[in-house]
Design a protein around this motif. Structure first.
Motif, PDB file in Angstrom:
ATOM      1  N   PRO A 231       0.832  -1.212   0.000  1.00  0.00           N
ATOM      2  CA  PRO A 231       0.000   0.000   0.000  1.00  0.00           C
ATOM      3  C   PRO A 231       0.868   1.265   0.000  1.00  0.00           C
ATOM      4  N   ARG A 232       0.368   2.311  -0.652  1.00  0.00           N
ATOM      5  CA  ARG A 232       1.088   3.584  -0.709  1.00  0.00           C
ATOM      6  C   ARG A 232       1.418   4.105   0.688  1.00  0.00           C
ATOM      7  N   SER A 233       0.527   3.865   1.649  1.00  0.00           N
ATOM      8  CA  SER A 233       0.722   4.373   3.009  1.00  0.00           C
ATOM      9  C   SER A 233       1.923   3.733   3.701  1.00  0.00           C
ATOM     10  N   GLU A 234       2.368   2.583   3.204  1.00  0.00           N
ATOM     11  CA  GLU A 234       3.496   1.894   3.838  1.00  0.00           C
ATOM     12  C   GLU A 234       4.829   2.201   3.160  1.00  0.00           C
ATOM     13  N   VAL A 236       7.923   4.765   2.074  1.00  0.00           N
ATOM     14  CA  VAL A 236       8.609   5.961   2.577  1.00  0.00           C
ATOM     15  C   VAL A 236       9.596   6.436   1.518  1.00  0.00           C
ATOM     16  N   CYS A 427      12.033   5.410  -3.106  1.00  0.00           N
ATOM     17  CA  CYS A 427      10.764   5.121  -2.453  1.00  0.00           C
ATOM     18  C   CYS A 427      10.666   3.617  -2.237  1.00  0.00           C
TER      19      CYS A 427
END
Length: 461
Positions: A231-234, A236, A427
């Protein structure tokens, strides 16, 4: 200097179409077979940030640039047209003079409020480029080829933001057009570089006959890539700096016969590819790749016409199993990168064009592939609309590419010690980022002995 912006309110005016200042030919122009492949069918966002100039007091940069755009479009009139798709997914430009989209805006911030921005992502970039609806940056048919926004700042400076259709021009071609706008804004009668269409230069042969293996369009061995499911939220982001010390350390880790001939780009790419593969923990037999953009301009073996502003590059790929890549000295990755880079000749580009026609213009592969583009010499900051060199010039986004974590840009950077170097924004999932950081640190620290000689000694024993 203040920390970079995290929020900003931008007041946009009503968008208008800006067409050529004079009548232009009404015709249909065919794109090349490099231009209209699936991987080019999107809009790319860029940003230029300028300080105010006391000598320009009373001059509105938005008005100056809008008038200059109309003048530049007289020479670059295909950019005022619209794309149509014909048989075989072939794209053509209907040169109908409808114009590109332009909007003026205002923001109550100053240039200094953006902080020391040296690479993408540009702070609050969404506010400084044209407000496209979700998904609009991936729809290219029958729409303006460029969307431009000029945002006036409270200090007298301004931001020039743009979306350009990657089908019609690449980054160097886009800079050529923007520099033409700048020249017209500064009073020139015509662009110093005459635009050249010549898309037949990169069109498929008849009959199409690919002569190279193009891994960039073939699925990688090993099945789905686990990274795609994160997921994008995980994820960095972190910027890694490669200055003189880091490059010197990487060069010492290269085989003796490659140390002098290896470029900064080749050394950094080998380091990032090897470290990223180790950090993501791929299975030993899984295929991993690095794909990088090789610009055809300036290469004596590929005589790109001066003034050409279409897509003039190819993706070249180096491939290995994860175990071989991470278990070998960096020289192994370096050899593969150098070989892949050298493969890009005019014949290679023609082979790509032929493949596009035969395969229906496929998308390049992203599974277990790290895609990189070196923009450190692109000259984004050189675009001058009359207010001098840009404070920042380059991509608006973070360079993550079509799939988060897959692609990044290399850009020039000056660290807090004043050292000039190359910045690589990466990323990754958090756990992988921690291991990636460790891998890079190990490869870029001064070796206590010649690692290549030690590897040879270990092999012989």
């Amino acid at each position: 200097m203040a920390p970079p912006l995290t929020t900003v309110a931008v007041r946009r005016g009503k968008p208008v179409l800006v067409g050529p200042a004079k009548p232009t030919p009404r015709e249909v122009k065919t794109l090349s077979d490099l231009d209209d492949q699936e991987g080019m069918r999107f809009y790319s966002a860029g940003i230029h940030l300028y300080r105010g100039d006391p000598a320009k007091a009373g001059q509105d940069p938005a008005k100056v640039i809008r008038a200059a755009i109309a003048e530049a479009l007289v020479y670059y009139y295909p950019l005022a047209g619209r794309l149509r798709e014909e048989a075989g997914r072939k794209l053509v430009v209907d040169c109908n003079g409808q114009g590109l989209m332009f909007v003026e805006a205002d923001a109550d911030v100053t240039v200094d409020d953006f902080g020391d921005v040296q690479g993408p992502p540009f702070p609050c970039f969404e506010q400084f480029v044209f407000d496209l609806a979700p998904g609009e940056d991936e729809r290219v048919i029958d729409r303006p080829l460029l969307y431009l926004q000029v945002t006036r700042l409270a200090c007298g400076g301004f931001v020039f933001g743009q979306w350009f259709s990657h089908c019609v021009t690449d980054a160097p071609g886009g800079m050529q057009f923007e520099k033409a706008i700048g020249e017209m804004a500064r009073g020139a009668a015509a662009p110093s570089v005459a635009p050249v269409w010549a898309r037949e230069f990169f069109s498929a042969r008849s009959p199409p006959r690919p002569t190279h293996v193009h891994l960039e369009y073939e699925p990688s061995a090993g099945g789905p890539d686990r990274l795609m499911a994160v997921p994008r939220s995980e994820m960095v982001r972190e910027r890694f700096f490669f200055g003189p010390k880091e490059i010197a350390a990487l060069r010492k880790r290269a085989p003796p016969h490659l140390r002098a001939s290896s470029s900064r780009f080749e050394l950094i790419t080998s380091c990032i590819w090897r470290s990223r593969t180790a950090a993501l923990g791929y299975g030993p037999d899984e295929e991993v790749r690095v794909s990088f953009i090789v610009n055809a301009r300036g290469r004596s073996s590929i005589p790109v016409p001066p003034g050409y502003y279409g897509n003039a590059y190819a993706f070249s790929v180096a491939s290995s199993t994860a175990e071989k890549l991470t278990g070998s000295p960096i020289g192994y990755a370096l050899e593969l990168v150098k070989k892949a880079k050298a493969n890009v000749t005019y014949e290679y580009l023609q082979s790509v064009a032929d493949l596009m026609v035969l395969r229906g213009r496929p998308l390049f592969t992203v599974a277990r592939t790290y895609i990189v583009s070196d923009i450190s010499h692109a000259g984004f900051k050189d675009v001058d609309f009359g207010w001098g060199e840009a404070v920042y010039g380059g991509p608006a986004k973070g360079g993550e590419g079509p799939i988060l974590g897959v692609a990044n840009y290399y850009s020039r950077y000056k660290n807090d010690k004043g050292e000039e170097g190359t910045a690589v924004p990466v990323c990754l999932p958090l756990a992988a980022m921690e291991r990636f950081r460790s891998e890079v640190q190990n490869l870029t620290k001064e070796p206590a002995f010649d690692p290549y000689e030690q590897h040879v000694a270990n092999f012989n024993t």
